[in-house]
Design a protein around this motif. Structure first.
Motif, PDB file in Angstrom:
ATOM      1  N   ILE A  76      24.588  39.669  63.935  1.00 38.38           N
ATOM      2  CA  ILE A  76      23.203  40.096  63.838  1.00 38.38           C
ATOM      3  C   ILE A  76      22.305  38.895  63.577  1.00 38.38           C
ATOM      4  O   ILE A  76      21.211  38.800  64.107  1.00 38.38           O
ATOM      5  CB  ILE A  76      23.060  41.166  62.734  1.00 38.38           C
ATOM      6  N   LYS A  77      22.793  37.949  62.807  1.00 40.93           N
ATOM      7  CA  LYS A  77      21.958  36.791  62.460  1.00 40.93           C
ATOM      8  C   LYS A  77      21.708  35.878  63.653  1.00 40.93           C
ATOM      9  O   LYS A  77      20.836  35.030  63.603  1.00 40.93           O
ATOM     10  CB  LYS A  77      22.578  36.020  61.303  1.00 40.93           C
ATOM     11  N   ASN A  78      22.441  36.049  64.742  1.00 41.25           N
ATOM     12  CA  ASN A  78      22.269  35.204  65.933  1.00 41.25           C
ATOM     13  C   ASN A  78      21.375  35.821  66.994  1.00 41.25           C
ATOM     14  O   ASN A  78      21.209  35.240  68.072  1.00 41.25           O
ATOM     15  CB  ASN A  78      23.631  34.862  66.535  1.00 41.25           C
ATOM     16  N   ILE A  79      20.814  36.982  66.748  1.00 36.14           N
ATOM     17  CA  ILE A  79      19.946  37.640  67.723  1.00 36.14           C
ATOM     18  C   ILE A  79      18.651  36.834  67.857  1.00 36.14           C
ATOM     19  O   ILE A  79      17.990  36.518  66.869  1.00 36.14           O
ATOM     20  CB  ILE A  79      19.652  39.097  67.310  1.00 36.14           C
ATOM     21  N   LYS A  80      18.304  36.505  69.088  1.00 35.54           N
ATOM     22  CA  LYS A  80      17.098  35.706  69.338  1.00 35.54           C
ATOM     23  C   LYS A  80      15.885  36.564  69.629  1.00 35.54           C
ATOM     24  O   LYS A  80      14.772  36.204  69.271  1.00 35.54           O
ATOM     25  CB  LYS A  80      17.344  34.749  70.514  1.00 35.54           C
ATOM     26  N   PHE A  81      16.091  37.655  70.333  1.00 35.64           N
ATOM     27  CA  PHE A  81      14.977  38.515  70.732  1.00 35.64           C
ATOM     28  C   PHE A  81      15.191  39.897  70.133  1.00 35.64           C
ATOM     29  O   PHE A  81      16.249  40.490  70.283  1.00 35.64           O
ATOM     30  CB  PHE A  81      14.881  38.597  72.252  1.00 35.64           C
ATOM     31  N   LEU A  82      14.177  40.400  69.494  1.00 35.80           N
ATOM     32  CA  LEU A  82      14.290  41.689  68.828  1.00 35.80           C
ATOM     33  C   LEU A  82      13.463  42.743  69.545  1.00 35.80           C
ATOM     34  O   LEU A  82      12.340  42.479  69.974  1.00 35.80           O
ATOM     35  CB  LEU A  82      13.829  41.563  67.372  1.00 35.80           C
TER      36      LEU A  82
ATOM     37  N   ALA B  25      20.628  47.581  60.103  1.00 36.28           N
ATOM     38  CA  ALA B  25      19.598  47.976  59.136  1.00 36.28           C
ATOM     39  C   ALA B  25      18.903  46.787  58.468  1.00 36.28           C
ATOM     40  O   ALA B  25      17.681  46.841  58.262  1.00 36.28           O
ATOM     41  CB  ALA B  25      20.184  48.915  58.091  1.00 36.28           C
ATOM     42  N   PRO B  26      19.607  45.699  58.151  1.00 37.63           N
ATOM     43  CA  PRO B  26      18.931  44.566  57.506  1.00 37.63           C
ATOM     44  C   PRO B  26      17.789  43.951  58.329  1.00 37.63           C
ATOM     45  O   PRO B  26      16.942  43.249  57.782  1.00 37.63           O
ATOM     46  CB  PRO B  26      20.050  43.541  57.295  1.00 37.63           C
ATOM     47  N   LEU B  27      17.750  44.236  59.618  1.00 36.57           N
ATOM     48  CA  LEU B  27      16.682  43.692  60.458  1.00 36.57           C
ATOM     49  C   LEU B  27      15.367  44.454  60.275  1.00 36.57           C
ATOM     50  O   LEU B  27      14.325  44.023  60.761  1.00 36.57           O
ATOM     51  CB  LEU B  27      17.093  43.702  61.927  1.00 36.57           C
TER      52      LEU B  27
END
Length: 176
Positions: free
Chosen positions: A1-7, A23-25
């Motif tokens: 999850i910490k490597n996601i570039k585009f949300l 959920a942390p996002l």
């Protein structure tokens, strides 16, 4: 999850487990489950005969592409131990070339009470008349199936179901 570039503006997940992981996002999310729509099973004997199967035997079904994650090799071992029983095991799913290192040794040494059907477009025929559905998928850390459709389909067909209660299912199948 910490490597996601585009949300995205919103996530749509197929399992509560995935929703919890993201959920942390703090991005709005929703779980949309594949429906369990109960189906009426046809006359077992007639349905088995249409597939060319012996109605006097018990029939065990497994559906899925042959891969290490799906773990069909375990079911082959069950079949090997039950060779003297009146039980036949049916495997419906692709023998994809990119997973040959997994399935080839299993298929080359398959017990006589196992039938390999390959990939089919008529899987409902199998669901409709089998006596037991076995889903041996157990995954590995970082490689889990969170909500396999075959589980929900087998429930729809009211087939007794044996499976591992993986942590990622969050006990959603306990009542089945």
């Amino acid at each position: 999850i910490k490597n996601i570039k585009f949300l995205p503006d919103k996530f749509i997940f197929v399992s509560e487990y995935s929703k919890q992981q993201f959920a942390p996002l703090n991005i709005p999310s929703e779980v949309v489950l594949y429906p369990i729509e109960y189906k009426e099973r046809p006359d077992r004997t007639q349905a088995l005969l249409e597939l060319g199967l012996d109605p006097n035997k018990k029939h065990v079904l497994n559906i899925g592409i042959f891969t290490r994650r799906k773990n069909q090799g375990e079911l082959f071992e069950y079949a090997r131990k039950l060779q003297n029983e009146n039980i036949e095991f049916h495997f419906v799913g692709s023998l994809a070339g990119n997973f040959e290192e997994y399935w080839k040794p299993i298929i080359d040494n398959k017990p006589d009470n196992c039938r390999i059907w390959g990939e089919r477009s008529d899987v409902d025929k199998f669901y409709s008349c089998m006596d037991l559905f076995v889903f041996t998928s157990c995954g590995s850390p970082g490689d889990m199936e969170t909500n396999p459709l075959v589980i929900r389909e087998s429930i729809s067909w009211n087939i007794p179901l044996l499976m591992y209660n993986l942590d990622v299912y969050l006990n959603m199948y306990d009542k089945y």
